[in-house]
Motif scaffolding. Structure first.
Motif, PDB file in Angstrom:
ATOM      1  N   CYS A 156       0.857  -1.270   0.040  1.00  0.00           N
ATOM      2  CA  CYS A 156       0.180  -0.055  -0.037  1.00  0.00           C
ATOM      3  C   CYS A 156       0.977   1.200   0.095  1.00  0.00           C
ATOM      4  O   CYS A 156       0.519   2.257  -0.814  1.00  0.00           O
ATOM      5  N   THR A 179      -1.067   5.163  -7.027  1.00  0.00           N
ATOM      6  CA  THR A 179      -1.670   4.687  -8.015  1.00  0.00           C
ATOM      7  C   THR A 179      -3.272   4.505  -7.968  1.00  0.00           C
ATOM      8  O   THR A 179      -3.634   4.031  -6.789  1.00  0.00           O
ATOM      9  N   ALA A 180      -4.082   4.997  -8.987  1.00  0.00           N
ATOM     10  CA  ALA A 180      -5.463   5.058  -8.741  1.00  0.00           C
ATOM     11  C   ALA A 180      -6.035   3.930  -8.251  1.00  0.00           C
ATOM     12  O   ALA A 180      -6.003   2.756  -8.905  1.00  0.00           O
ATOM     13  N   ASP A 181      -6.897   3.921  -7.139  1.00  0.00           N
ATOM     14  CA  ASP A 181      -7.933   2.605  -6.643  1.00  0.00           C
ATOM     15  C   ASP A 181      -6.815   1.366  -6.346  1.00  0.00           C
ATOM     16  O   ASP A 181      -7.471   0.564  -5.785  1.00  0.00           O
ATOM     17  N   THR A 225      -4.720   0.715  -4.031  1.00  0.00           N
ATOM     18  CA  THR A 225      -4.578   0.317  -2.496  1.00  0.00           C
ATOM     19  C   THR A 225      -5.638   0.308  -2.100  1.00  0.00           C
ATOM     20  O   THR A 225      -5.682  -0.502  -0.834  1.00  0.00           O
ATOM     21  N   SER A 226      -6.858   0.823  -2.487  1.00  0.00           N
ATOM     22  CA  SER A 226      -8.178   0.503  -1.879  1.00  0.00           C
ATOM     23  C   SER A 226      -9.004  -0.790  -2.661  1.00  0.00           C
ATOM     24  O   SER A 226     -10.050  -0.804  -2.031  1.00  0.00           O
ATOM     25  N   ALA A 227      -8.249  -1.559  -3.323  1.00  0.00           N
ATOM     26  CA  ALA A 227      -8.985  -2.586  -3.887  1.00  0.00           C
ATOM     27  C   ALA A 227      -9.065  -3.674  -2.670  1.00  0.00           C
ATOM     28  O   ALA A 227      -8.633  -3.888  -1.922  1.00  0.00           O
ATOM     29  N   ALA A 242      -6.627  -5.847  -7.099  1.00  0.00           N
ATOM     30  CA  ALA A 242      -5.579  -5.148  -7.467  1.00  0.00           C
ATOM     31  C   ALA A 242      -4.754  -5.377  -8.571  1.00  0.00           C
ATOM     32  O   ALA A 242      -4.147  -4.471  -9.126  1.00  0.00           O
ATOM     33  N   LEU A 277      -6.307  -3.863 -11.752  1.00  0.00           N
ATOM     34  CA  LEU A 277      -5.920  -2.553 -11.592  1.00  0.00           C
ATOM     35  C   LEU A 277      -4.543  -2.220 -11.921  1.00  0.00           C
ATOM     36  O   LEU A 277      -4.428  -1.228 -12.599  1.00  0.00           O
ATOM     37  N   HIS A 305      -3.875   0.414 -14.586  1.00  0.00           N
ATOM     38  CA  HIS A 305      -3.561   1.867 -14.401  1.00  0.00           C
ATOM     39  C   HIS A 305      -1.663   1.906 -14.530  1.00  0.00           C
ATOM     40  O   HIS A 305      -1.221   2.998 -14.482  1.00  0.00           O
TER      41      HIS A 305
END
Length: 458
Positions: free
Chosen positions: A63, A69-71, A73-75, A81, A84, A88
């Motif tokens: 993280c 990097t968009a989105d 770490t919140s996957a 992830a 993404l 990305h």
């Protein structure tokens, strides 16, 4: 992820191949939703103490690594992830038109168990011993099948796809490479790794392929690289005709191309390459060379690989700073060597250490991916193709061309230590082998001399 595959759906999926991380299945059914698609199903080590269901998110250190990097770490899961990451990180670097991030679909445990049983006899024995389908995953990745030119190709038309693993295309120059490992600056990682693989019986003989030829920018040297891959395909060169494998191995290395294999391949090309019997293979190799030379994508790929600017022997120090642990590498050296070579790495700001490791992992993905070159002969009267067009003068044929990058897996942060240990093992084994097998070094020197002479002529 509305679609859910169950046990009865396993009959519609066939074994296409596998790498270290995923099993690849091609669709053979009639559903319009899946025609022209493949599944990438995660594997798990047979020696693992427990199975992972994919629900674990990125680690705290990951993280930190990917926080910009968009989105990513919140996957909610690692599987999402990783998808993404392709979308990305790798897609902007390699070109959106050449990367398919895919979509995730639900699968039942019964589907995964049925697939495991169905493909078991087709998998290479060493792959079976190393890993199996992970039965705890509840979703898998669905992506385009790049072994066919376009889904729903008209009956009677033929498409040819060549899969190539180019591997690392440059020699490191980092000042952080230890003196005892200086050979890394003159012998490619691929060549050194071949020696270890031969010793471990993962291959039956050393390949003549040289990634430096592939990434040279010279049409002649690219052609030499393609011919070497054809002669010793291992798991680095495969060819598909209308989605069916006609050359190369399914899930691992193959032996050198002998007369019988070569003749069968020559016969399989008769509907695509319009040349006399005995010349079709050579014309195909010319076509592949021209596609790689003209596309410019090897140059783009090399730029991404060169994000590894200081070599794993420098990266390992940044890694230890990130995890706030004493550097195990520095423990083994005297004070003068540390001060003169590595002290600067351990005095960098955290953001710089993160960038070094992040760039290295991206480069590791680029060094391990596959390129899919799909060709379809143009029919007379074809209008301008939306895909790139290529003319093969020696057969007077025009081909539509589509190039894609696959196997863009996100490398785990925790594997940096493994990469360092493997690097040291490869180098040390090669050095020892050269001492007992001098022909290896002589062969490398002869290759360098030929390359030097060619560069003078070009």
């Amino acid at each position: 992820m509305a679609v859910a595959l169950t046990a009865k759906d396993a009959d519609d999926w066939t074994y296409r191949g596998e790498g270290a991380v995923n099993l690849v299945l091609a669709y053979a059914g009639n559903s319009a939703e899946f025609v022209g698609k493949v599944l990438r199903i995660p594997k798990v080590s047979t020696n693992g103490s427990h199975l992972e269901n994919g629900h674990s998110a990125l680690t705290p250190h990951e993280c930190l690594l990917w926080k910009d990097t968009a989105d990513l770490t919140s996957a909610p899961t690692r599987e999402i992830a990783e998808q993404l990451y392709v979308q990305h990180v790798m897609r902007p670097l390699l070109g959106s038109e050449h990367v398919d991030a895919g979509m995730r679909i639900l699968v039942s445990k019964e589907f995964l168990v049925a697939i495991e049983k169905k493909v078991l006899s087709q998998r290479p024995s060493w792959r079976v011993k190393a890993a199996k389908v992970n039965p705890l995953c509840d979703s898998v990745l669905l992506i385009s099948d790049h072994s066919v030119f376009l889904p729903g190709t008209l009956k009677g038309e033929f498409s040819l796809c060549v899969e190539i693993k180019p591997k690392c295309g440059f020699l490191p120059t980092s000042k952080f490479i230890a003196e005892g490992n200086a050979i890394k600056r003159s012998v490619t990682r691929f060549k050194m790794h071949q020696a270890l693989k031969l010793h471990d019986r993962m291959i039956s003989e050393i390949s003549e392929y040289d990634p430096l030829d592939m990434f040279s920018g010279s049409r002649e040297r690219i052609h030499r690289a393609i011919k070497a891959l054809y002669n010793t395909p291992q798991n680095n060169f495969r060819v598909f005709l209308n989605g069916s494998l006609i050359f190369g191995g399914l899930g691992g290395g193959t032996k050198s191309t002998n007369y019988m294999v070569g003749q069968d391949f020559e016969d399989a090309l008769k509907h695509v390459i319009m040349a006399e019997d005995g010349m079709r293979t050579e014309k195909l190799l010319e076509l592949i060379t021209e596609a790689l030379f003209r596309s410019g994508l090897l140059d783009r790929l090399l730029e991404v690989q060169k994000l590894d600017a200081i070599d794993i022997e420098g990266v390992i120090h940044a890694y230890h700073d990130i995890v706030s642990q004493p550097c195990l590498v520095c423990r083994k050296m005297d004070a003068d060597e540390f001060t003169n070579r590595y002290a600067t790495l351990h005095s960098m700001p955290m953001e710089e250490s993160l960038k070094i490791v992040r760039d290295y992992l991206i480069a590791a993905t680029a060094k391990d991916l596959s390129m899919m070159l799909s060709f379809q002969p143009q029919q007379r009267g074809d209008v301008d193709s939306p895909n790139g067009a290529l003319f093969l003068k020696s057969t007077n044929q025009s081909f539509d061309l589509k190039v894609s990058f696959i196997d863009l897996d996100m490398k785990p942060f925790k594997k940096v230590v493994y990469y360092y240990e493997l690097d040291q093992q490869i180098v040390h084994f090669y050095v020892q082998m050269v001492e007992t097998e001098p022909w290896l070094e002589i062969k490398a020197s002869n290759q360098e001399m030929r390359d030097s002479n060619e560069s003078i002529l070009l």
